[in-house]
Design a protein around this motif. Structure first.
Motif, PDB file in Angstrom:
ATOM      1  N   LYS A 124      14.519 -25.440  -9.473  1.00  0.00           N
ATOM      2  CA  LYS A 124      13.108 -25.131  -9.223  1.00  0.00           C
ATOM      3  C   LYS A 124      12.545 -25.982  -8.076  1.00  0.00           C
ATOM      4  CE  LYS A 124      12.413 -22.706 -13.408  1.00  0.00           C
ATOM      5  NZ  LYS A 124      11.913 -22.525 -14.763  1.00  0.00           N
ATOM      6  N   VAL A 153      18.092 -26.947 -14.089  1.00  0.00           N
ATOM      7  CA  VAL A 153      16.897 -26.112 -13.945  1.00  0.00           C
ATOM      8  C   VAL A 153      15.881 -26.781 -13.029  1.00  0.00           C
ATOM      9  CG1 VAL A 153      14.916 -25.164 -15.189  1.00  0.00           C
ATOM     10  CG2 VAL A 153      17.224 -24.948 -16.150  1.00  0.00           C
ATOM     11  N   ALA A 197      11.149 -14.858 -18.747  1.00  0.00           N
ATOM     12  CA  ALA A 197      10.870 -14.856 -17.315  1.00  0.00           C
ATOM     13  C   ALA A 197      11.197 -13.489 -16.717  1.00  0.00           C
ATOM     14  CB  ALA A 197      11.685 -15.949 -16.620  1.00  0.00           C
ATOM     15  N   GLU A 244      16.833 -20.920 -16.316  1.00  0.00           N
ATOM     16  CA  GLU A 244      15.970 -21.452 -17.371  1.00  0.00           C
ATOM     17  C   GLU A 244      16.801 -22.266 -18.352  1.00  0.00           C
ATOM     18  OE1 GLU A 244      12.801 -21.172 -17.168  1.00  0.00           O
ATOM     19  OE2 GLU A 244      12.573 -19.501 -15.737  1.00  0.00           O
ATOM     20  N   GLU A 262      14.156 -18.187 -22.747  1.00  0.00           N
ATOM     21  CA  GLU A 262      13.236 -18.429 -21.638  1.00  0.00           C
ATOM     22  C   GLU A 262      13.570 -17.547 -20.443  1.00  0.00           C
ATOM     23  OE1 GLU A 262      12.554 -22.602 -20.679  1.00  0.00           O
ATOM     24  OE2 GLU A 262      12.874 -23.091 -22.793  1.00  0.00           O
ATOM     25  N   ALA A 263      14.869 -17.355 -20.229  1.00  0.00           N
ATOM     26  CA  ALA A 263      15.276 -16.496 -19.118  1.00  0.00           C
ATOM     27  C   ALA A 263      14.796 -15.076 -19.352  1.00  0.00           C
ATOM     28  CB  ALA A 263      16.798 -16.531 -18.960  1.00  0.00           C
TER      29      ALA A 263
END
Length: 877
Positions: free
Chosen positions: A161, A157, A434, A425, A430-431
């Motif tokens: 990012k 991740v 998002a 993520e 969390e995905a």
RNA sequence: GGGCGCGUAGCUCAGUGGGAGAGCACUACGUUGACAUCGUAGGGGUCGCUGGUUCAAUCCCAGCCGCGCCCACCA
């Protein structure tokens, strides 16, 4: 009472269990400086091969030695999930059961692999225990443990990012058997006999004009979308911009100018298949050519080729294309050639460059700090020349394809929205969060099905095993680790990746030293590998000769820079060494040699004891130095030579008469010394041969476990005793040699005359007469010349030694021997004189070298005079 | 094509800018109370070839020959 021989099979496992249960392998037992090695994690479902045996022996030697030196050593063990390898094993099992992973489905298949892991995962670690590996098993890790998996996700991740992981559509190495992408490193280019087919492509609009192209892969012509010629190639300048008509397909393909085309190669014109060749892909991009994928995942021809070829396997298609081209009269010629064909290292099938979407790591960016760390010496390779290999690869590193179309491994933490938006993520929740933020509403997401390359998780090993991303005390204490011990074959796969990830995520090197050891090869010099079926089983050697013998062999053969070809005979030789030590201990036991608390070599009286005490101290310090420099062979050799050639061959023989002597003080001192030296031997032996060291340590009155002892450093040397025993040994050797060469019957005894001995020699001979007379079989000592006719003579340390014939010596043999000696000395004297009469030598060579030559000449001349006279007398007799 | 390494005793291999080594194999002798899985003694090598550097090269340098490996490429 010790038995006559050491039987490792009966005690090794018992000793190992006792060590492990007592917790002696655990880190954190002492306050010393930390010392850490992370094990190269073996495949969880694998079994021990010779490479493991060597690799882990060397690590164990280092760890045991460092523990004895007072360091808080952590040898961090664990296993690797080995994505492709393990999945293949389980798939083969399913195949035998008449089913397949596709029948089971992903979830059940992965469950099945886990249960196989549970079943066989202990094999390799138990085999490491057999070898004696003192890993801290309480800290054992597996690359798919929860903690390590969390580390993998976090790394993925974060890199994503940071823009260092990205998704891209380009050509990958596709394995049509395993149905997955593989990395460049998993491709094995293999030289093969093949053919170069030359095809004529008609030029459009020019009746009867052809352009000839050559290929080793005729079937790819169905995907040709252009022909390239070199811009400066006069032969083709007029054709650039025109079109050819692709035979069998009928497609118009442009003739383009591109520097890739080499006028020297073949016809100078090259067919371009951008979707199936790495070079053509680049040419296609530069020249704006169409990319037509003509293969499916199994490397069968797909719907983008004419009907006649669809569904054909690539090799069948090849035959048909050739036949059809030939039928059209367009086959110009066929040349026999040898060329290199890419094979999958696991599957053994020809790899296809194939256009797919995959995940890539921007390795070039991560490599920069990893290169710098070696350049500036923060990380050192031993031997140093491997740094070149490392640099060469790192400086030309390509994007690393990390996605694999497998089920066993770390599933990539990426989710796709309905419109293809990617959410990377740590967790699905969390995905989804998002995605909800992105789309303004909760949305159904599809998780990326692929898993990561096995080496992705092994690249995190030095810090993931210590608890990262948690800030654990172990991570703080043991990272950076000290040494990585591995074979050169995984410098790229593993070492480079650990360097990149370690520096990126820990902002610190993963290890200070990379020790690269030899590869254990088979008798043909081939790398051993499971797929080749040429592995030698170290367990068999352990069963036959014992783990110590195998360990000692591997240590003794681990010279830097050359591969090891192992023979069982060699292991048998070191098994004999173990037996030798065993019997030395047995001798000590039989003679009541027990360790005396507070033993101090400085208080010894007898020169023989002072001599051996100095010699063992020197051996210990040599072993120490050699290990510090990773010269395992030298270290093992020093232990071997001292134990066998010094302690057993000389000292114990000297000790025999002393131990039987009526002089209780001499006998007592010798008993104490023998016991003390034996213990030093066991201590320095321990890193190499821990089992026999432990067994003997405990059975000869050693304190506790040998594992808990300090490294036996002793600063003791009596230079006078050293010279004295140099002389005594020389004297005995010379007399033995004389006896043998002049055919003196073994049982015959002779007197020795020392008519010219000075006070020093007299003293040495006098105090050690018992030892000398026994080992040289002398019946008496005289300071006069013998009466009567004829005697044999030798010169030792400049001292004339005369041995009366007394009807035992073969006079003729003695004459010949003397003549040979005299000749040899004459030769040496002449050589030295020539050197000394050379003006440049005397003026330019260092003083000590010149002085040494002068001394040698003097010695040789004196001996020559004495032996010459002896020869003369004998000839007169 | 680029890089790395190797060539030393019959075999497997250490090693060193200044008198060539080990293990195994081989020869002879040997059961003295640790060890025959042993002991004592011995034979055996122009240290791949040719040059160069050096007072001195098996060792350092260059070239060559032979072998192996890695990387890249090969229409």
């Amino acid at each position: 009472m010790l038995d006559k021989t050491w039987r490792p099979q009966e005690v090794e496992q018992r000793i190992y269990e006792a060590w492990e249960q007592a917790g002696y392998f655990r880190a954190g037992r002492v306050d010393g400086d930390p010392y850490c090695i992370v094990i190269p994690p073996p495949n969880v479902t694998g079994s021990l091969h010779m490479g493991h045996a060597l690799n882990n022996t060397l690590q164990d030697v280092l760890v045991r030695w460092r523990r004895m030196k007072g360091q808080d050593a952590l040898w961090q063990p664990g296993t690797d999930h080995a994505g492709i390898a393990t999945q293949m094993v389980v798939e083969r099992m399913l195949d035998r059961e008449g089913t397949s992973r596709h029948d089971l489905g992903r979830e059940s298949f992965v469950d099945r692999v886990w249960s196989w892991k549970a079943e066989s995962g202990g094999t390799i670690t138990n085999q490491l225990r057999r070898l004696g590996a003192s890993c801290d098993w309480s800290r054992e890790r597996f690359t798919m443990d929860d903690g390590l998996s969390a580390a993998v996700r976090k790394v993925f991740v974060e890199l994503y990012k940071q823009g260092l992981i990205y998704r891209d559509k380009r050509l990958v190495n596709w394995d049509p058997k395993l149905l997955t992408a593989i990395s460049d490193l998993e491709v094995e280019p293999t030289e093969q006999a093949g053919h170069m087919w030359h095809f004529r492509y008609p030029v459009e609009g020019e009746d009867g004009a052809f352009i000839t192209v050559a290929t080793t892969r005729p079937e790819t012509m169905l995907g040709d979308t252009g022909i390239a010629v070199h811009p400066e190639d006069e032969r083709y300048k007029a054709l650039v911009g025109k079109f050819a008509v692709l035979p069998l397909v009928g497609r118009r393909i442009p003739i383009v100018a591109d520097e890739y085309a080499d006028p020297e190669q073949g016809s100078g014109a090259v067919k371009i298949t951008p979707a199936h060749d790495f070079n053509d892909f680049e040419v296609g991009k530069r020249c704006g050519l169409e990319m037509i994928n003509i293969l499916d995942a199994h490397a069968r021809l797909n719907e983008n080729v004419p009907e006649a070829y669809r569904g054909l396997d690539r090799f069948k298609a090849r035959e048909k294309v050739i036949a059809d081209i030939d039928a059209l009269g367009l086959l110009e010629k066929v040349d026999d050639i040898t060329h290199t064909v890419p094979f999958g290292d696991r599957s053994g099938v020809v790899i296809e460059p194939w256009l797919t979407d995959q995940w890539y790591v921007d390795a070039a960016t991560l490599a920069k700090p990893a290169i710098a760390a070696v350049e500036d010496g923060r990380v050192q390779f031993v031997p140093k020349n491997w740094e070149n290999t490392y640099f060469e690869w790192m400086r030309n590193i390509q994007p690393w394809c990390v996605s694999r179309q497998l089920w066993w491994g770390h599933q990539i933490p990426a989710w796709y929205g309905p419109d293809g938006t990617i959410f990377v993520e740590l967790t699905e929740a969390e995905a989804q969060a998002a995605a909800a933020a992105h789309y303004g509403a909760p949305t159904e997401l599809r998780r990326d099905e692929d898993v990561l390359d096995t080496w992705f998780s092994s690249g995190l090993w030095p810090f993931s095993t210590l608890g990262w991303p948690e800030k654990t005390p172990e991570l703080a204490r043991y990272y950076p680790t000290d040494v990585l011990v591995t074979g050169f074959d995984i410098i790229f796969f593993w070492v480079a990746r650990m360097m990149m990830f370690g520096l990126h995520f820990m902002d610190e090197i993963p290890f200070r030293t990379v020790y690269i050891h030899a590869l254990v090869r088979d008798e043909k010099g081939q790398k051993m590998s499971k797929s080749k079926g040429n592995v030698i089983d170290p367990l068999e050697l352990i069963e036959e000769f014992g783990a110590d013998a195998l360990r000692f062999t591997l240590s003794a053969m681990a010279a830097q820079g050359r591969d090891i070809k192992l023979s069982p005979q060699r292991v048998a030789g070191y098994r004999n060494f173990m037996t030798k030590i065993w019997n030395a201990a047995r001798f000590c036991e039989m003679n009541g040699c027990v360790a005396v608390p507070g033993f101090d070599p400085a208080s010894l009286k007898l020169p023989v004891n002072r001599w051996i005490a100095g010699a063992v101290a020197a051996a210990v310090s040599q072993v120490d130095r050699e290990l510090a420099a990773f010269r395992f062979n030298e270290a093992a050799g020093a232990v071997y030579r001292f134990t066998w050639n010094t302690f057993c061959d000389w000292y114990l023989e000297f000790a025999k008469p002393l131990l039987l002597s009526n002089d209780e003080s001499a006998a007592g001192e010798t008993r104490a010394t023998a016991a003390w030296v034996l213990h030093r031997i066991l201590l320095m032996l321990h890193p190499f041969a821990p089992y026999v060291a432990e067994e003997l340590w405990q059975r000869t009155g050693g304190d506790g476990s040998v594992m808990l002892q300090s490294w036996p450093e002793t600063d003791f040397l009596d230079a006078d005793a050293d010279r004295e025993f140099g002389f005594v040994i020389g004297l005995i050797s010379e007399i033995r040699s004389l006896r043998s060469e002049t055919n003196v019957p073994v049982k015959a005894e002779m007197a020795a005359h020392f008519p010219e001995a000075d006070a020093t020699h007299q003293g040495w001979i006098g105090t050690n007469w018992e030892l000398i007379s026994r080992l040289a079989r002398l019946s008496g000592m005289e300071t006069t010349m013998p009466k009567g006719q004829g005697a044999a003579e030798i010169v030792v340390d400049g001292l004339r030694v005369v041995l009366p014939l007394a009807d035992v010596i073969d006079i003729d043999a003695e004459r010949k021997r003397l003549a040979r000696e005299v000749d040899k000395l004459d030769g040496e004297i002449a050589r030295i004189e020539k050197k000394l009469s050379n003006e440049s030598f005397v003026s330019r060579a260092p003083e000590h070298v010149v002085e040494q030559e002068r001394e040698r000449k003097e010695e040789a001349t004196a001996a020559r005079t004495k032996l010459g006279a002896a020869l003369k007398r004998l000839s007169a007799a």
